[in-house]
Design an enzyme around this catalytic site. Structure first.
Site, PDB file in Angstrom:
ATOM      1  N   GLY A 172      34.364  32.806  35.534  1.00 10.20           N
ATOM      2  CA  GLY A 172      34.651  31.751  36.737  1.00 10.20           C
ATOM      3  C   GLY A 172      35.302  30.521  36.253  1.00 10.20           C
ATOM      4  O   GLY A 172      36.237  30.415  35.221  1.00 10.20           O
ATOM      5  N   GLY A 173      34.576  29.389  36.737  1.00  8.77           N
ATOM      6  CA  GLY A 173      35.000  28.255  36.303  1.00  8.77           C
ATOM      7  C   GLY A 173      34.750  28.028  34.651  1.00  8.77           C
ATOM      8  O   GLY A 173      35.541  27.233  34.256  1.00  8.77           O
ATOM      9  N   GLY A 407      71.299  31.564  21.691  1.00 11.68           N
ATOM     10  CA  GLY A 407      70.388  30.811  22.366  1.00 11.68           C
ATOM     11  C   GLY A 407      69.400  30.421  21.460  1.00 11.68           C
ATOM     12  O   GLY A 407      68.704  29.191  21.632  1.00 11.68           O
ATOM     13  N   ALA A 408      68.942  31.419  20.735  1.00 14.39           N
ATOM     14  CA  ALA A 408      67.623  31.335  19.754  1.00 14.39           C
ATOM     15  C   ALA A 408      68.044  29.845  18.863  1.00 14.39           C
ATOM     16  O   ALA A 408      67.087  29.152  18.521  1.00 14.39           O
ATOM     17  CB  ALA A 408      67.417  32.336  19.115  1.00 14.39           C
TER      18      ALA A 408
HETATM   19  C1  HXC Z   1      23.610  31.776  38.685  1.00 12.46           C
HETATM   20  C2  HXC Z   1      23.409  33.432  37.028  1.00 12.46           C
HETATM   21  C3  HXC Z   1      24.989  33.346  36.986  1.00 12.46           C
HETATM   22  C4  HXC Z   1      25.437  32.748  38.027  1.00 12.46           C
HETATM   23  C5  HXC Z   1      24.419  34.392  35.245  1.00 12.46           C
HETATM   24  N1  HXC Z   1      23.096  34.167  36.043  1.00 12.46           N
HETATM   25  N2  HXC Z   1      25.440  34.243  35.916  1.00 12.46           N
HETATM   26  N3  HXC Z   1      22.657  32.720  37.841  1.00 12.46           N
HETATM   27  N4  HXC Z   1      24.656  31.891  38.925  1.00 12.46           N
HETATM   28  N5  HXC Z   1      26.931  32.510  38.210  1.00 12.46           N
HETATM   29  C6  HXC Z   1      21.756  34.107  35.441  1.00 12.46           C
HETATM   30  C7  HXC Z   1      21.191  35.594  35.657  1.00 12.46           C
HETATM   31  O1  HXC Z   1      20.828  35.766  37.030  1.00 12.46           O
HETATM   32  C8  HXC Z   1      20.371  35.688  34.706  1.00 12.46           C
HETATM   33  O2  HXC Z   1      18.823  35.344  35.077  1.00 12.46           O
HETATM   34  C9  HXC Z   1      20.607  34.936  33.521  1.00 12.46           C
HETATM   35  O3  HXC Z   1      21.691  34.041  34.008  1.00 12.46           O
HETATM   36  C10 HXC Z   1      21.282  35.669  32.376  1.00 12.46           C
HETATM   37  O4  HXC Z   1      22.064  36.696  33.090  1.00 12.46           O
HETATM   38  P1  HXC Z   1      22.497  38.236  32.556  1.00 12.46           P
HETATM   39  O5  HXC Z   1      23.131  38.714  33.627  1.00 12.46           O
HETATM   40  O6  HXC Z   1      21.095  38.717  32.207  1.00 12.46           O
HETATM   41  O7  HXC Z   1      23.220  37.946  31.136  1.00 12.46           O
HETATM   42  P2  HXC Z   1      24.185  39.257  30.588  1.00 12.46           P
HETATM   43  O8  HXC Z   1      23.834  40.515  30.860  1.00 12.46           O
HETATM   44  O9  HXC Z   1      24.506  38.812  29.545  1.00 12.46           O
HETATM   45  O10 HXC Z   1      25.495  38.908  31.626  1.00 12.46           O
HETATM   46  C11 HXC Z   1      26.181  37.543  31.691  1.00 12.46           C
HETATM   47  C12 HXC Z   1      27.266  37.604  32.676  1.00 12.46           C
HETATM   48  C13 HXC Z   1      26.786  37.917  34.057  1.00 12.46           C
HETATM   49  C14 HXC Z   1      28.312  38.503  32.328  1.00 12.46           C
HETATM   50  C15 HXC Z   1      27.946  36.159  32.449  1.00 12.46           C
HETATM   51  O11 HXC Z   1      25.515  37.279  34.373  1.00 12.46           O
HETATM   52  C16 HXC Z   1      27.726  37.994  35.293  1.00 12.46           C
HETATM   53  O12 HXC Z   1      28.664  38.756  35.383  1.00 12.46           O
HETATM   54  N6  HXC Z   1      27.356  36.621  36.036  1.00 12.46           N
HETATM   55  C17 HXC Z   1      28.141  36.486  37.186  1.00 12.46           C
HETATM   56  C18 HXC Z   1      29.628  36.016  36.664  1.00 12.46           C
HETATM   57  C19 HXC Z   1      30.457  35.460  37.908  1.00 12.46           C
HETATM   58  O13 HXC Z   1      30.905  36.499  38.471  1.00 12.46           O
HETATM   59  N7  HXC Z   1      30.755  34.336  37.810  1.00 12.46           N
HETATM   60  C20 HXC Z   1      31.732  33.809  38.691  1.00 12.46           C
HETATM   61  C21 HXC Z   1      31.182  32.709  39.503  1.00 12.46           C
HETATM   62  S1  HXC Z   1      32.543  32.029  40.554  1.00 12.46           S
HETATM   63  P3  HXC Z   1      17.406  35.633  34.856  1.00 12.46           P
HETATM   64  O14 HXC Z   1      16.604  34.753  35.616  1.00 12.46           O
HETATM   65  O15 HXC Z   1      17.323  37.000  35.134  1.00 12.46           O
HETATM   66  O16 HXC Z   1      17.337  35.585  33.210  1.00 12.46           O
HETATM   67  C22 HXC Z   1      33.136  30.781  39.685  1.00 12.46           C
HETATM   68  C23 HXC Z   1      34.285  29.942  40.412  1.00 12.46           C
HETATM   69  C24 HXC Z   1      34.575  28.593  39.984  1.00 12.46           C
HETATM   70  O17 HXC Z   1      32.776  30.231  38.887  1.00 12.46           O
HETATM   71  C25 HXC Z   1      35.934  28.404  40.247  1.00 12.46           C
HETATM   72  C26 HXC Z   1      37.251  28.925  39.526  1.00 12.46           C
HETATM   73  C27 HXC Z   1      38.466  28.400  39.863  1.00 12.46           C
END
Ligand code: HXC
Length: 520
Positions: A172-173, A407-408
């Site tokens: 994401g961000g 052009g290159a």
């Molecule tokens: C809250 C989060 C989190 C999130 C991870 N965690 N991502 N908590 N918000 N976005 C937490 C998990 O719940 C977990 O907590 C701990 O962090 C570790 O994550 P795991 O999943 O156990 O680790 P891993 O297996 O290594 O996987 C990491 C990961 C996965 C690939 C990043 O967590 C994941 O896919 N997260 C979601 C990613 C995502 O889709 N983000 C998009 C957000 S949108 P615990 O307590 O269990 O340890 C965004 C938009 C911004 O960012 C604007 C863009 C233009």
């Protein structure tokens, strides 16, 4: 113990607790994955004892989904200032041990604070990312936090260097902010960049994919070009960031540090007089030319594994930091395609924004043609490089080694795109195209009409000879003043350095406008 001592003890204890991030269990889990913690990374990045941490006691303010019961001092990011080789930098390092480094509104405020300081005080900003993106429990607050960061990335662009290290699974961000910065570095087998992780991908598209396949360093450093550097370990990655900084200035109003050298300016390299093969279809290695002309043969390459048909990177020439752009005849004959154009354009624009002179080494047969390139917008992408060179006002020194066609030729820092000093080797061919293509276009019908094969071959050979005599040399360009001089290859280092020295005081302005409209 006095009240004062009690309070100091409390401070020491609070600091110690904050330094534990998400706790020992999560730190151990981080280590088990072969990853360092945010603080360990910062201590490797910064000069010993130089780190001053800010906002160590800041906590998130979320009360959704039980978050009010989960507080960690500092929240999921460590921020502050320090020095690298004695130069001030601002830093933030996301802490995966706290909610996976996911971004809360307060974390965003901490990051924005150091970004503001970097911009105000004219120092580079380095972000070490290890984050699951927007903290889901905070909803729109987390998204707003990213909006605040992105706005600062944009305002700082071209004003202070921004460098991103990717040290874990970033989504994401946490990947869009790095994409707005100047350089992104990944670590093989432990860092990933994707819009969303494999779990969400499976939910949304049904596609089963591993983190590595989706956004590993191999994908982004060689296929997508999102990452400029791929390191084998976090330690190597951090050392690369430190080294990168040695070639670039603090901000757009200063110049990169000089690196004194004992490498003689007048060093000649006889090997360069021999390097161009007799056959125009044979290649040679452009790295040998770069190594022969730069100080101490030290070349710091950017985007090494992406679009290898063009080489970009930093070096010093007589101590001055320069950006090198060079076609690589060994890969796809050095042709310019979509990726090569994007890669070089981005690099040229970085150098121009930060007062780093450009040295361009040309051996290019043209732009790659065909449906694949046309459908992918080679026209727009090629125009990016053309635009980048044409708008650049830093000193530009160009050496044409061999082919410079069509052009290159224009794109690769020619005189008309305000090249300052343009040299050619005696082996240079500066023309609209090579002899085979030109003779086919001009005399193809006439030659095919000849029925006797021997006479047909003789006709083609004579026409090619005529074309080669006229264009396959640098002298037509030299006669018209399109190049300053034809130089002996062995003297290239000396000639380029002398040109760069003469351009140290160069001043060139662009017309006033809100901003340009680079073809995107
Ligand atoms: C809250 C989060 C989190 C999130 C991870 N965690 N991502 N908590 N918000 N976005 C937490 C998990 O719940 C977990 O907590 C701990 O962090 C570790 O994550 P795991 O999943 O156990 O680790 P891993 O297996 O290594 O996987 C990491 C990961 C996965 C690939 C990043 O967590 C994941 O896919 N997260 C979601 C990613 C995502 O889709 N983000 C998009 C957000 S949108 P615990 O307590 O269990 O340890 C965004 C938009 C911004 O960012 C604007 C863009 C233009």
């Amino acid at each position: 113990m006095s009240i004062q001592q009690d309070k100091i003890k409390e401070l020491v204890e609070r600091r110690a607790s904050a330094r534990m991030g998400g706790g020992q269990k999560r730190i151990d889990a981080q280590h088990q994955k072969g990853k360092l913690t945010a603080r360990e990374r910062l201590s490797l990045l910064l000069d010993e004892g130089s780190f001053e941490e800010f906002d160590m006691f800041v906590q998130h303010r979320c009360t959704n989904f039980g978050m009010e019961r989960q507080h960690f001092d500092g929240d999921g990011v460590v921020t502050g200032q320090g020095t690298i080789d004695g130069r001030l930098v601002y830093v933030f390092a996301q802490d995966f041990t706290v909610s996976g480094g996911s971004l809360s509104k307060t974390m965003a405020e901490k990051i924005c604070k150091v970004m503001d300081m970097a911009l105000r005080n004219g120092a580079p900003c380095i972000g070490l990312n290890d984050s699951g993106g927007a903290r889901i429990q905070e909803g729109i607050d987390a998204l707003a936090g990213y909006g605040d960061i992105f706005e600062r990335n944009i305002l700082a662009s071209g004003v202070v260097p921004q460098i991103s290290g990717i040290f874990g699974p970033c989504a994401g961000g946490a990947v869009y902010s790095p994409a707005l910065t100047d350089f992104t570095l990944m670590v093989r087998n432990s860092s990933y960049m994707f819009l969303t992780g494999p779990g969400v991908v499976k939910q949304v598209t049904g596609e089963t994919v591993t983190q590595e396949q989706l956004g590993g360093a191999s994908v982004h450093a060689s296929r997508s070009g999102v990452a400029h550097f791929a390191a084998d370990s976090e330690e190597e990655g951090i050392a690369t960031i430190r080294e990168l900084l040695s070639f670039i200035p603090q901000n757009n109003l200063s110049t990169a540090p000089e690196l004194p050298t004992s490498d003689p300016v007048s060093r000649t390299e006889d090997i360069l007089n021999e390097i161009i093969p007799d056959s125009p279809n044979k290649s040679y290695d452009m790295y040998s030319v770069i190594g022969a002309i730069v100080d101490d043969s030290r070349f710091f390459e950017v985007h090494r594994d992406f679009a290898k048909n063009i080489i970009v990177g930093f070096a010093h020439m007589n101590g001055q930091s320069v950006g090198i752009v060079a076609n690589q005849p060994k890969v796809l004959a050095g042709v310019l395609d979509i990726n090569a154009s994007r890669k070089a354009a981005r690099f040229v624009r970085f150098c121009d924004a930060f007062n780093i002179p450009l040295v361009t080494l040309v051996d290019v047969p043209g732009f790659l043609c065909g449906t694949q390139q046309e459908y992918g917008a080679i026209i727009t992408n090629g125009a990016k490089l053309l635009y980048a060179y044409g708008e650049a006002t830093v000193p530009k020194v160009t050496v044409t080694l061999r082919k410079s066609y069509g052009g290159a030729h224009i794109v690769m820092s020619c005189k008309q795109l305000r090249g300052d000093i343009n040299y050619a080797w005696p082996s240079a061919n500066i023309a609209v195209m090579g002899a085979d293509g030109a003779v086919d276009v001009l005399y193809g019908k006439e030659i095919k009409a000849e029925t006797d094969p021997e006479r047909q071959a003789a006709m083609a050979a004579a026409r090619k000879q005529e074309y080669n005599d006229l264009f396959c040399n640098p002298y037509q360009a030299a006669q018209k003043g399109y190049i300053e001089d034809v130089i002996e290859p062995r003297n290239t280092r000396f000639r380029v350095i002398r040109a760069l020295e003469s351009l140290r005081g160069k001043r060139q302005e662009l017309p006033a406008r809100k901003h340009d409209n680079l073809p995107l």
